[in-house]
Write a protein that holds these residues in place. Structure first.
Motif, PDB file in Angstrom:
ATOM      1  N   ARG A   9      37.137 -87.844  52.195  1.00 54.91           N
ATOM      2  CA  ARG A   9      38.598 -87.775  52.341  1.00 54.91           C
ATOM      3  C   ARG A   9      39.162 -87.591  50.945  1.00 54.91           C
ATOM      4  N   ILE A  10      39.852 -86.493  50.745  1.00 55.31           N
ATOM      5  CA  ILE A  10      40.312 -86.115  49.414  1.00 55.31           C
ATOM      6  C   ILE A  10      41.820 -86.334  49.312  1.00 55.31           C
ATOM      7  N   PRO A  11      42.265 -87.074  48.290  1.00 53.84           N
ATOM      8  CA  PRO A  11      43.700 -87.314  48.157  1.00 53.84           C
ATOM      9  C   PRO A  11      44.449 -86.056  47.730  1.00 53.84           C
ATOM     10  N   ALA A  12      45.525 -85.766  48.433  1.00 50.55           N
ATOM     11  CA  ALA A  12      46.487 -84.735  48.043  1.00 50.55           C
ATOM     12  C   ALA A  12      47.847 -85.431  47.973  1.00 50.55           C
ATOM     13  N   THR A  13      48.884 -84.707  47.653  1.00 52.85           N
ATOM     14  CA  THR A  13      50.194 -85.317  47.478  1.00 52.85           C
ATOM     15  C   THR A  13      50.642 -86.002  48.768  1.00 52.85           C
ATOM     16  N   GLY A  14      50.544 -87.334  48.785  1.00 48.92           N
ATOM     17  CA  GLY A  14      51.040 -88.123  49.904  1.00 48.92           C
ATOM     18  C   GLY A  14      50.154 -88.185  51.122  1.00 48.92           C
ATOM     19  N   VAL A  15      48.989 -87.530  51.108  1.00 44.76           N
ATOM     20  CA  VAL A  15      48.115 -87.515  52.282  1.00 44.76           C
ATOM     21  C   VAL A  15      46.659 -87.578  51.852  1.00 44.76           C
ATOM     22  N   LEU A  16      45.782 -87.807  52.827  1.00 44.70           N
ATOM     23  CA  LEU A  16      44.342 -87.685  52.625  1.00 44.70           C
ATOM     24  C   LEU A  16      43.837 -86.550  53.507  1.00 44.70           C
ATOM     25  N   LEU A  17      43.043 -85.653  52.940  1.00 44.37           N
ATOM     26  CA  LEU A  17      42.553 -84.494  53.664  1.00 44.37           C
ATOM     27  C   LEU A  17      41.066 -84.645  53.958  1.00 44.37           C
ATOM     28  N   GLU A  18      40.687 -84.419  55.202  1.00 46.78           N
ATOM     29  CA  GLU A  18      39.280 -84.474  55.603  1.00 46.78           C
ATOM     30  C   GLU A  18      38.558 -83.223  55.092  1.00 46.78           C
ATOM     31  N   ALA A  19      37.347 -83.424  54.545  1.00 44.95           N
ATOM     32  CA  ALA A  19      36.621 -82.286  53.989  1.00 44.95           C
ATOM     33  C   ALA A  19      35.120 -82.470  54.157  1.00 44.95           C
ATOM     34  N   ASP A  20      34.423 -81.357  54.335  1.00 44.57           N
ATOM     35  CA  ASP A  20      32.961 -81.314  54.340  1.00 44.57           C
ATOM     36  C   ASP A  20      32.529 -80.554  53.093  1.00 44.57           C
ATOM     37  N   VAL A  21      31.765 -81.228  52.240  1.00 42.85           N
ATOM     38  CA  VAL A  21      31.377 -80.676  50.940  1.00 42.85           C
ATOM     39  C   VAL A  21      29.862 -80.494  50.920  1.00 42.85           C
ATOM     40  N   ALA A  22      29.414 -79.341  50.439  1.00 49.18           N
ATOM     41  CA  ALA A  22      27.976 -79.082  50.310  1.00 49.18           C
ATOM     42  C   ALA A  22      27.738 -78.307  49.028  1.00 49.18           C
ATOM     43  N   VAL A  23      26.893 -78.854  48.156  1.00 49.70           N
ATOM     44  CA  VAL A  23      26.610 -78.218  46.870  1.00 49.70           C
ATOM     45  C   VAL A  23      25.103 -78.087  46.712  1.00 49.70           C
ATOM     46  N   PRO A  24      24.573 -76.867  46.747  1.00 49.67           N
ATOM     47  CA  PRO A  24      23.122 -76.676  46.556  1.00 49.67           C
ATOM     48  C   PRO A  24      22.702 -77.074  45.136  1.00 49.67           C
ATOM     49  N   ASP A  25      21.427 -77.342  44.991  1.00 48.95           N
ATOM     50  CA  ASP A  25      20.867 -77.647  43.675  1.00 48.95           C
ATOM     51  C   ASP A  25      19.640 -76.753  43.461  1.00 48.95           C
ATOM     52  N   PRO A  26      19.736 -75.801  42.524  1.00 50.60           N
ATOM     53  CA  PRO A  26      20.866 -75.515  41.631  1.00 50.60           C
ATOM     54  C   PRO A  26      21.943 -74.703  42.342  1.00 50.60           C
ATOM     55  N   ALA A  27      23.142 -74.672  41.742  1.00 54.25           N
ATOM     56  CA  ALA A  27      24.264 -73.934  42.324  1.00 54.25           C
ATOM     57  C   ALA A  27      24.832 -72.946  41.307  1.00 54.25           C
ATOM     58  N   ARG A  28      25.322 -71.810  41.814  1.00 54.51           N
ATOM     59  CA  ARG A  28      25.930 -70.784  40.965  1.00 54.51           C
ATOM     60  C   ARG A  28      27.433 -71.015  40.789  1.00 54.51           C
ATOM     61  N   GLY A  29      28.052 -71.740  41.717  1.00 56.83           N
ATOM     62  CA  GLY A  29      29.481 -71.979  41.721  1.00 56.83           C
ATOM     63  C   GLY A  29      29.838 -72.703  43.003  1.00 56.83           C
ATOM     64  N   VAL A  30      31.124 -72.912  43.234  1.00 60.13           N
ATOM     65  CA  VAL A  30      31.558 -73.601  44.448  1.00 60.13           C
ATOM     66  C   VAL A  30      32.844 -72.952  44.938  1.00 60.13           C
ATOM     67  N   VAL A  31      32.965 -72.823  46.264  1.00 59.97           N
ATOM     68  CA  VAL A  31      34.092 -72.111  46.879  1.00 59.97           C
ATOM     69  C   VAL A  31      34.865 -73.047  47.799  1.00 59.97           C
ATOM     70  N   LEU A  32      36.183 -73.069  47.612  1.00 55.94           N
ATOM     71  CA  LEU A  32      37.102 -73.795  48.488  1.00 55.94           C
ATOM     72  C   LEU A  32      37.597 -72.838  49.566  1.00 55.94           C
ATOM     73  N   PHE A  33      37.591 -73.299  50.819  1.00 51.85           N
ATOM     74  CA  PHE A  33      38.044 -72.476  51.935  1.00 51.85           C
ATOM     75  C   PHE A  33      39.472 -72.844  52.333  1.00 51.85           C
ATOM     76  N   ALA A  34      40.297 -71.837  52.521  1.00 48.67           N
ATOM     77  CA  ALA A  34      41.664 -72.018  53.013  1.00 48.67           C
ATOM     78  C   ALA A  34      41.737 -71.355  54.385  1.00 48.67           C
ATOM     79  N   HIS A  35      41.868 -72.157  55.417  1.00 48.29           N
ATOM     80  CA  HIS A  35      41.774 -71.657  56.780  1.00 48.29           C
ATOM     81  C   HIS A  35      43.070 -70.980  57.214  1.00 48.29           C
ATOM     82  N   GLY A  36      42.964 -70.181  58.259  1.00 49.68           N
ATOM     83  CA  GLY A  36      44.101 -69.412  58.730  1.00 49.68           C
ATOM     84  C   GLY A  36      44.954 -70.149  59.739  1.00 49.68           C
ATOM     85  N   SER A  37      45.858 -69.422  60.337  1.00 51.39           N
ATOM     86  CA  SER A  37      46.846 -69.967  61.264  1.00 51.39           C
ATOM     87  C   SER A  37      46.198 -70.808  62.362  1.00 51.39           C
TER      88      SER A  37
END
Length: 217
Positions: A9-37
């Motif tokens: 649960r990640i804090p944002a302004t005034g709320v907590l957002l549910e998130a699933d995080v997965a980071v391979p080892d080793p990793a080249r980078g990390v991508v945040l997803f912004a879902h649609g309508s």
């Protein structure tokens, strides 16, 4: 490939957002997803793309940009999904949290946005040119980020279905406004949700190639 995978649960302004995080080892980078309508972190299309990104060593953060209470309101009113400023602000909160997340320390950040979420991703990219390195839009609505397009200097890939005619027109217009490296890939025969056989596989391949090229330190 080993990976750190957890639900948080990640804090944002005034709320907590549910998130699933997965980071391979080793990793080249990390991508945040912004879902649609009307979508969420459980979107089968975005989860498919996220899984493909992880196979090439790119970490993923699939987060709900609306709380459950807000989702209930949005189901009735359909207004919060178009509040691009709020959604972009929450993406920025997630990006700030990710900078302090130890398994992703030192990794370049990318944004993957779908539909209205792509507009939020472009607004967020314009606000964080120092930490966000690349953007991918799937069937995006860049016109909703209109005031921020001229400040997007990160490499930006726009993926649109060949049969998604109006969105294709909007993306072609947006290309003329984005000053950074921009590419438009049209998936032949695909409609807005890329439900046709092989269409989503093509999206995942294009996104993986783009992020692999642009997120490495």
């Amino acid at each position: 490939m080993n990976a750190v995978m957890e639900s948080v649960r990640i804090p944002a302004t005034g709320v907590l957002l549910e998130a699933d995080v997965a980071v391979p080892d080793p990793a080249r980078g990390v991508v945040l997803f912004a879902h649609g309508s009307g979508s969420s972190r459980l979107s089968p299309r975005n989860r498919f793309v996220a899984g493909e990104l992880r196979t090439v060593g790119i970490g993923t953060v699939l987060a709900d940009l609306l709380t459950r209470e807000e989702e209930n309101v949005d189901t009735v009113t359909g207004t919060l999904r178009f509040d691009i400023g709020m959604l972009a602000g929450r993406l920025l909160d997630l990006a700030d949290w990710l900078r302090g997340y130890e398994p992703a320390a030192g990794l370049g950040h990318g944004l993957f946005g779908a539909s209205t979420g792509a507009a939020a991703a472009l607004v967020a990219a314009a606000a964080r040119p120092d930490t966000i390195r690349a953007v991918v839009s799937r069937g995006g609505r860049p016109d909703l980020a209109e005031g921020s397009l001229a400040s997007v200097r990160q490499p930006t890939l726009l993926i649109v279905g060949g049969r998604d005619h109006e969105v294709l027109r909007l993306n072609r217009e947006a290309m003329r406004e984005i000053p950074g490296e921009t590419r438009l890939d049209v998936v032949p025969g695909a409609t807005h949700l890329f439900e046709e056989p092989g269409a989503l596989d093509r999206v995942a391949h294009l996104a993986a190639d783009w992020f692999t090229r642009h997120l490495a330190a």
